[in-house]
Design a protein around this motif. Structure first.
Motif, PDB file in Angstrom:
ATOM      1  N   ARG A  72       0.842  -1.192   0.000  1.00 19.93           N
ATOM      2  CA  ARG A  72       0.000   0.000   0.000  1.00 19.93           C
ATOM      3  C   ARG A  72       0.884   1.251   0.000  1.00 19.93           C
ATOM      4  O   ARG A  72       1.931   1.282   0.656  1.00 19.93           O
ATOM      5  CB  ARG A  72      -0.909   0.019   1.222  1.00 19.93           C
ATOM      6  N   ASP A  75       1.973   2.676   3.231  1.00 14.48           N
ATOM      7  CA  ASP A  75       2.921   1.895   4.025  1.00 14.48           C
ATOM      8  C   ASP A  75       4.373   2.174   3.646  1.00 14.48           C
ATOM      9  O   ASP A  75       5.291   1.571   4.205  1.00 14.48           O
ATOM     10  CB  ASP A  75       2.629   0.401   3.872  1.00 14.48           C
ATOM     11  N   ARG A 100      10.069   0.525   3.903  1.00  9.45           N
ATOM     12  CA  ARG A 100       8.807  -0.130   4.211  1.00  9.45           C
ATOM     13  C   ARG A 100       8.611  -0.160   5.715  1.00  9.45           C
ATOM     14  O   ARG A 100       9.455   0.316   6.480  1.00  9.45           O
ATOM     15  CB  ARG A 100       8.803  -1.541   3.610  1.00  9.45           C
ATOM     16  N   GLU A 101       7.487  -0.681   6.136  1.00  8.74           N
ATOM     17  CA  GLU A 101       7.202  -0.766   7.571  1.00  8.74           C
ATOM     18  C   GLU A 101       8.346  -1.477   8.274  1.00  8.74           C
ATOM     19  O   GLU A 101       8.831  -2.510   7.819  1.00  8.74           O
ATOM     20  CB  GLU A 101       5.884  -1.509   7.798  1.00  8.74           C
TER      21      GLU A 101
END
Length: 227
Positions: A72, A75, A100-101
């Motif tokens: 997403r 994210d 990224r996360e």
């Protein structure tokens, strides 16, 4: 598997006949939802239409990256790299990138260019170590000014364009300038290197992008450097 180059062109976000204030407001809402603090802060220092063009470019770049990574957009966190300023969330210029996360760098090379309202994006997913990427698009109509050849072209390039006049001259100037910009983005030098010292007539690692590959209108010039 060899790293694959993906190129995409996005048309101007401004729709003919649409109220410019309404379009800008919608863009601002999307930006607040998708972009990070450093990007928004940089946009706030701009005036229109540069502000809207900047926001539109950053939004489509993030959506492009999310699509290629299968995540997403919200994210991803922007993490630009500048040879002078460093890298990370507080940097909003230089070579684009995302984490990224959890803070892990996204396995993605990115480059962006804008010309005549269009945004040109290039990406390589899962690049090999030390691979680099640069893309550029140019409008030949902006190449018509006295002194361009002296400040932008090498002696060999000036000799190559000398027989040209009119539109043919502008198109060739734009083609060469796009190649220079793409290469300097790839190396990270940018215009800290004098462009008249960089010969791109037959330079390994940089090539023109035809409209059929770039997706840009045929009157714009585009190039990519990858290696």
């Amino acid at each position: 598997m060899a790293s694959q180059l993906v190129v995409r062109a996005c048309p101007p976000f401004r729709v003919p006949g649409q109220d410019s204030t309404e379009a800008a407001a919608g863009l601002e809402r999307s930006a607040r939802r998708l972009l990070d603090g450093a990007e928004l802060e940089r946009a706030r220092a701009m005036v229109q239409p540069a502000r809207s063009d900047f926001l539109a470019g950053r939004i489509v770049q993030r959506l492009f990256a999310a699509e290629l990574l299968g995540v997403r957009a919200k994210d991803l966190a922007a993490s630009y790299t500048c040879p002078q300023c460093g890298s990370g969330a507080v940097i909003s210029h230089g070579t684009p990138g995302y984490t990224r996360e959890g803070g892990a760098p996204a396995p993605l090379l990115l480059s962006l260019s804008r010309a005549a309202g269009w945004t040109l994006l290039a990406a390589v997913v899962q690049p090999a170590p030390k691979q680099r990427l640069g893309v550029d698009a140019e409008d030949p109509q902006l190449m018509e000014f006295d002194g361009f050849d002296a400040v932008a072209l090498t002696p060999a390039e000036r000799q190559a364009v000398a027989p040209l006049t009119g539109g043919a001259l502008l198109r060739e100037r734009a083609r060469l300038w796009a190649r220079k910009e793409a290469l300097l983005k790839m190396t990270g030098e940018g215009l800290r290197r004098a462009p008249e010292t960089l010969d791109v007539l037959d330079r390994h690692g940089v090539r023109d992008l035809a409209p059929s590959e770039s997706g840009l209108p045929g009157h714009l010039a585009a190039a990519v450097a990858f290696g």
